[in-house]
Design a protein around this motif. Sequence first.
Motif, PDB file in Angstrom:
ATOM      1  N   UNK A 149       0.462  14.415   4.811  1.00  0.00           N
ATOM      2  CA  UNK A 149      -0.108  13.090   4.582  1.00  0.00           C
ATOM      3  C   UNK A 149       0.505  12.504   3.329  1.00  0.00           C
ATOM      4  N   UNK A 150       0.347  11.191   3.155  1.00  0.00           N
ATOM      5  CA  UNK A 150       0.779  10.496   1.945  1.00  0.00           C
ATOM      6  C   UNK A 150      -0.428   9.772   1.366  1.00  0.00           C
ATOM      7  N   UNK A 151      -0.623   9.878   0.052  1.00  0.00           N
ATOM      8  CA  UNK A 151      -1.780   9.268  -0.608  1.00  0.00           C
ATOM      9  C   UNK A 151      -1.330   8.241  -1.648  1.00  0.00           C
ATOM     10  N   UNK A 152      -2.051   7.133  -1.693  1.00  0.00           N
ATOM     11  CA  UNK A 152      -1.827   6.081  -2.681  1.00  0.00           C
ATOM     12  C   UNK A 152      -3.179   5.739  -3.290  1.00  0.00           C
ATOM     13  N   UNK A 153      -3.300   5.833  -4.607  1.00  0.00           N
ATOM     14  CA  UNK A 153      -4.554   5.484  -5.276  1.00  0.00           C
ATOM     15  C   UNK A 153      -4.416   4.127  -5.946  1.00  0.00           C
ATOM     16  N   UNK A 154      -5.146   3.151  -5.420  1.00  0.00           N
ATOM     17  CA  UNK A 154      -5.165   1.815  -6.030  1.00  0.00           C
ATOM     18  C   UNK A 154      -6.488   1.580  -6.748  1.00  0.00           C
ATOM     19  N   UNK A 155      -7.122   2.663  -7.148  1.00  0.00           N
ATOM     20  CA  UNK A 155      -8.387   2.598  -7.895  1.00  0.00           C
ATOM     21  C   UNK A 155      -8.157   3.288  -9.230  1.00  0.00           C
ATOM     22  N   UNK A 156      -8.053   2.519 -10.293  1.00  0.00           N
ATOM     23  CA  UNK A 156      -7.698   3.048 -11.614  1.00  0.00           C
ATOM     24  C   UNK A 156      -8.945   3.178 -12.484  1.00  0.00           C
ATOM     25  N   UNK A 157      -9.195   4.381 -12.984  1.00  0.00           N
ATOM     26  CA  UNK A 157     -10.393   4.612 -13.804  1.00  0.00           C
ATOM     27  C   UNK A 157     -10.064   5.146 -15.198  1.00  0.00           C
TER      28      UNK A 157
END
Length: 447
Positions: A149-157
């Motif tokens: 799978x490929x993951x992209x995180x567009x949620x920055x904390x």
Amino acid sequence: MSNDIRIKKGLTLKLQGEAEKLLSDAPRSQVYSVKPADFHTVTPKMVVKEGEAVKAGDVLFFSKYNDAIKFVSPVSGKVKEIRRGAKRVILDVVIEADATDVYKEHGAKDSSVLSSEEVKQFMLESGLWPFVKQRPYDVVANPNETPKAIFISAYATAPLAADVEFVLKNSKEDFQAGIQAISKLTSGKVHLSIGNDDASFLNEVKGVVLHKVSGPHPAGNVGVQIHHVDPINAGERVWVVSPEDVAIIGRTFKTGKFDATRVVALAGSEVAKPQYYKVKIGAQVSSFVGAIQGNVRVISGDVLTGDKIAEGGFLGYYHNLVTIIPEGKNYRMFGWLPFKDNYIPSMSKTSLAWLSPNKKYRVDTNLNGEERALVVTGEMEKVLPMDVYPMQLLKACMAENIEKMENLGIYEVTPEDFALVDFACTSKIEAQEIIRQGLDLMIKEVG
């Protein structure tokens, strides 16, 4: 329809100096740098020499152990210097930039009609491949493998992190084109994690499995999201791409030119006007930070995981944030006393910080104590929202016990997942460094 990920463990550090949502073009830097150290485990083999002219997108060096992985110049100009350290290790390649960029032409490509192998070949030849990173180990992905799978995180904390939607607001089509391209690299799914804003354009992105994430830091860490969606077992590979790098990939497919422009947040309590700037990868930070006054620390990245920048230093290859905070060289008299100088965020109620949960703090780099014995306190478990025993894993890494490291979840973690452990742990150990050493051991012994 999205899948929800609700994180309860963790800690959001509220700091002064958040970047205002104002975007400006940064003055063009006179020099740029590509640092091999940004690509962990890559041993560079130089293609260019000092004094040689290069175009934006020309190859500077390739990986010694996989010559298909190429690293290219972000700008056109002249190779000013190849800096070396001990044992002639290449520290960085410095390029004196032209007034305007001249690009190497690769030819525009429509990834929708290309095969997986053709997409991969274009990314390798155009210098896009270093944007694809692999879990486990957090290194540049091996193009000879196929991820599940490929993951992209567009949620920055992370503290003072750049707002992903604002960063991408002028690159929506590029981002979608990038999704279309990288989806060809896996037979599995492309996972996109976003916040709970229903008005965000990210809700409309096609070709992804959407996950809405909520909770304190490190909920935005892609490793935490992978853990809750599709955990990594021994022998499995998951690839990770950051949102803005997805946009750069899409832009390169559309134009045939390696355009290394990214939007960078300049933030921190010591910044007069925190805001966003449009810069090229590897720019000299002073070109948009300006004159720095006082005793401060400039960090490429966030305060938990970023790299300290010396005077004349450069923006990290993967960073979209520059943070400036006070350098902590002051001594706190009787700082060990409860309720003394409660001006920093703390997990402990011996600090009055818990009475002001919404207060934003002006923090410095003081360690506030010395390294001490590693004892069981339960602090680490409170800030790591993964089914991992952090203290036991750290001890296994320190003992170089590979079997225990595997059993305790070394394949699922990266140094950034232990950044809050560094902050919370009263032993003051360098947890991120210990995890990195453990991962390097696994690369060497297991592969």
